[in-house]
Scaffold this active site. Structure first.
Site, PDB file in Angstrom:
ATOM      1  N   TYR A  16       0.792  -1.230   0.000  1.00 49.63           N
ATOM      2  CA  TYR A  16       0.000   0.000   0.000  1.00 49.63           C
ATOM      3  C   TYR A  16       0.818   1.271   0.000  1.00 49.63           C
ATOM      4  CZ  TYR A  16      -3.551  -3.462   0.884  1.00 49.63           C
ATOM      5  OH  TYR A  16      -4.340  -4.558   0.782  1.00 49.63           O
ATOM      6  N   TYR A 143     -13.038  -7.244   5.874  1.00 42.88           N
ATOM      7  CA  TYR A 143     -11.762  -7.477   5.187  1.00 42.88           C
ATOM      8  C   TYR A 143     -11.462  -8.974   5.226  1.00 42.88           C
ATOM      9  CZ  TYR A 143      -6.934  -7.609   3.788  1.00 42.88           C
ATOM     10  OH  TYR A 143      -5.778  -7.916   3.122  1.00 42.88           O
ATOM     11  N   ASP A 244     -14.409 -15.776   9.659  1.00 43.60           N
ATOM     12  CA  ASP A 244     -13.009 -15.467   9.390  1.00 43.60           C
ATOM     13  C   ASP A 244     -12.383 -14.951  10.695  1.00 43.60           C
ATOM     14  OD1 ASP A 244     -10.615 -14.268   8.775  1.00 43.60           O
ATOM     15  OD2 ASP A 244     -11.319 -13.280   6.950  1.00 43.60           O
ATOM     16  N   LYS A 273      -2.750 -15.647  10.601  1.00 40.52           N
ATOM     17  CA  LYS A 273      -1.988 -14.643  11.350  1.00 40.52           C
ATOM     18  C   LYS A 273      -1.235 -15.165  12.582  1.00 40.52           C
ATOM     19  CE  LYS A 273      -3.527 -10.341   9.526  1.00 40.52           C
ATOM     20  NZ  LYS A 273      -4.737 -10.152   8.735  1.00 40.52           N
TER      21      LYS A 273
HETATM   22  C1  LIG Z   1      -5.119 -10.417   7.399  1.00 37.33           C
HETATM   23  C2  LIG Z   1      -6.455 -10.987   7.174  1.00 37.33           C
HETATM   24  C3  LIG Z   1      -6.726 -11.808   6.063  1.00 37.33           C
HETATM   25  C4  LIG Z   1      -5.680 -12.123   5.020  1.00 37.33           C
HETATM   26  O1  LIG Z   1      -4.609 -12.829   5.547  1.00 37.33           O
HETATM   27  P1  LIG Z   1      -3.192 -12.825   4.757  1.00 37.33           P
HETATM   28  O2  LIG Z   1      -2.353 -13.771   5.533  1.00 37.33           O
HETATM   29  O3  LIG Z   1      -2.706 -11.403   4.785  1.00 37.33           O
HETATM   30  O4  LIG Z   1      -3.473 -13.291   3.373  1.00 37.33           O
HETATM   31  C5  LIG Z   1      -7.993 -12.311   5.933  1.00 37.33           C
HETATM   32  N1  LIG Z   1      -8.961 -12.037   6.833  1.00 37.33           N
HETATM   33  C6  LIG Z   1      -8.753 -11.260   7.903  1.00 37.33           C
HETATM   34  C7  LIG Z   1      -9.855 -11.010   8.879  1.00 37.33           C
HETATM   35  C8  LIG Z   1      -7.495 -10.696   8.110  1.00 37.33           C
HETATM   36  O5  LIG Z   1      -7.292  -9.896   9.163  1.00 37.33           O
END
Ligand SMILES: *Cc1c(COP(=O)(O)O)cnc(C)c1O
Length: 425
Positions: A16, A143, A244, A273
């Site tokens: 970014y 996101y 997610d 993560k």
């Molecule tokens: C960071 C994130 C992703 C993407 O994960 P990457 O390892 O960066 O591809 C997907 N969903 C959420 C909620 C995230 O915080």
């Protein structure tokens, strides 16, 4: 040897920022505990946990030992037709710590890919049942990653869907929840979601959302009852629910998983993560026996995905070590302490005229400003104050490693106050 910053500016993309006039990059040479060390020896208190991932801090002896020990056996081997102890141990652990219904684990490379896998599972599930369902219902300000399918369910404005028009599939977006985590629940908050599900449920393969905390799309903390209603509605309309938890998983919100705030269980769960404690990239998509068996009972006879580095042994061994730290460690007390310390040291920032809102949950603290910060300028103040915080847009936020002390949370708050006063007022 000095890090060649000029080469970096000329040749390396950073996330970014422009290649024409890239934002300043800080050279980091090592990291230890809750500190990053710059090339000139400056120590910075880390407020970001390297984007939610380094929950135990850096250079952790237990995680280091796991990497070193696994390295001597094998760093990688293909997963097609082969299995290994690091994968089995990790998946056992994941099945054990997640809700009992989630018993099938798909390991993959990154958060975005685990979202791709979840979406593909949902599509293949309906295909196997002979129904054509190709839409996903999700929330504004969500996101889910930067790959195409993940981006297609990410907030259209934040992820600039307009750039990829004609290529990106168009899904259905419900208004994001307005009732805050600690507000009194307002039943009308679920109306938009309910009406969209009602209108389109026959085309909807799954709902995908971030439970309780919408992260990179706006750092919004919403009421657990919203999530409860979503689960009920998905059940009523026979639509799958994908949660997610890539950002929220592994204790960040004060519960091991954010779904626990609403006592719901998704049909598909994405983790990433902090899975390896921030050491390397690894993600997992968990689902129920029913979803897995249905997918595999279909025309393809299997799930159509198999990344090269699937179940990378180094990453799996590190993840198992990270989970063992959560097992025997006192993350619950640590996160509760951080929440208390955020309440004390961040709440007064609300009094600054440039600040629109201050909110916190678990080990997440958010300061929303009326106008967007100049990232480069405000970071100069932060670094001068000895902290590492990377704001975006109107949001200055922290999610520090769990071992961060009361006094260190105060240091983060003080730096944010200085940054706002010097660059936004
Ligand atoms: C960071 C994130 C992703 C993407 O994960 P990457 O390892 O960066 O591809 C997907 N969903 C959420 C909620 C995230 O915080």
């Amino acid at each position: 040897m000095q890090i060649d910053l000029e080469f970096d500016r000329q040749h390396i993309w950073h996330p970014y920022t422009s290649t024409i006039n890239p934002m300043r990059c800080y050279p980091v040479v090592r990291a230890n505990g809750v500190k990053l060390e710059l090339e000139d020896g400056t120590q910075l208190l880390d407020g970001m946990s390297s984007w939610w991932s380094a929950i135990h801090g850096y250079n952790h002896p237990v995680l280091n030992a796991a990497v070193e020990s696994q390295l001597k056996d094998m760093s990688h081997v293909m997963f097609g037709g082969i299995t290994h102890q690091p994968a089995v141990a990790l998946c056992k652990k994941l099945v054990e710590i997640t809700p009992p219904a989630l018993e099938k684990v798909f390991l993959c490379d990154s958060g975005s890919i685990s979202v791709e896998v979840a979406l593909k599972m949902a599509l293949q599930y309906w295909h196997a049942l002979g129904e054509s369902r190709s839409k996903f219902l999700t929330l504004r300000h969500g996101y889910h990653g930067d790959s195409f399918a993940a981006m297609s369910v990410t907030d259209p404005d934040n992820s600039m869907h307009s750039l990829y028009k004609g290529f990106l599939p168009e899904h259905i977006f419900a208004n994001s929840p307005e009732t805050g985590f600690r507000d009194t629940w307002d039943e009308s908050d679920i109306e938009d979601f309910r009406s969209k599900l009602e209108a389109h449920h026959e085309q909807i393969a799954a709902v995908i959302l971030e439970p309780v905390v919408q992260g990179a799309g706006g750092m919004r903390l919403y009421h657990p009852t919203y999530l409860k209603r979503v689960r009920e509605l998905c059940d009523n309309y026979g639509v799958l629910l994908i949660c997610d938890e890539i950002a929220t998983g592994f204790g960040r919100t004060g519960k091991l998983f954010a779904c626990e705030h609403a006592e719901i269980v998704p049909d598909i769960l994405c983790l990433g993560k902090a899975l390896t404690g921030g050491y390397m990239t690894l993600a997992a998509t968990l689902t129920t026996k029913n979803v897995a068996d249905t997918v595999c009972g279909g025309e393809a006879g299997c799930f159509m995905h198999g990344p090269t580095f699937m179940a990378n042994p180094l990453a799996c061994a590190t993840a198992t070590a990270s989970l063992s730290l959560l097992d025997c460690g006192d993350w619950q007390q640590q996160v509760a302490n951080i929440e208390q310390n955020l309440a004390e040291s961040f709440a007064p920032l609300k009094q600054l005229s440039a600040v629109k809102d201050v909110r916190w949950l678990g080990a997440i603290g958010v300061v929303e400003t009326h106008t967007p910060a100049n990232v480069e300028k405000i970071q100069e103040v932060f670094v001068r104050e000895g902290v590492w915080i990377r704001p975006f847009g109107h949001l200055i936020y922290v999610m520090p490693p769990y071992a961060t002390s009361k006094q260190q949370i105060q240091q983060l708050a003080n730096a944010i106050k200085k940054g706002i006063k010097e660059t936004l007022m």
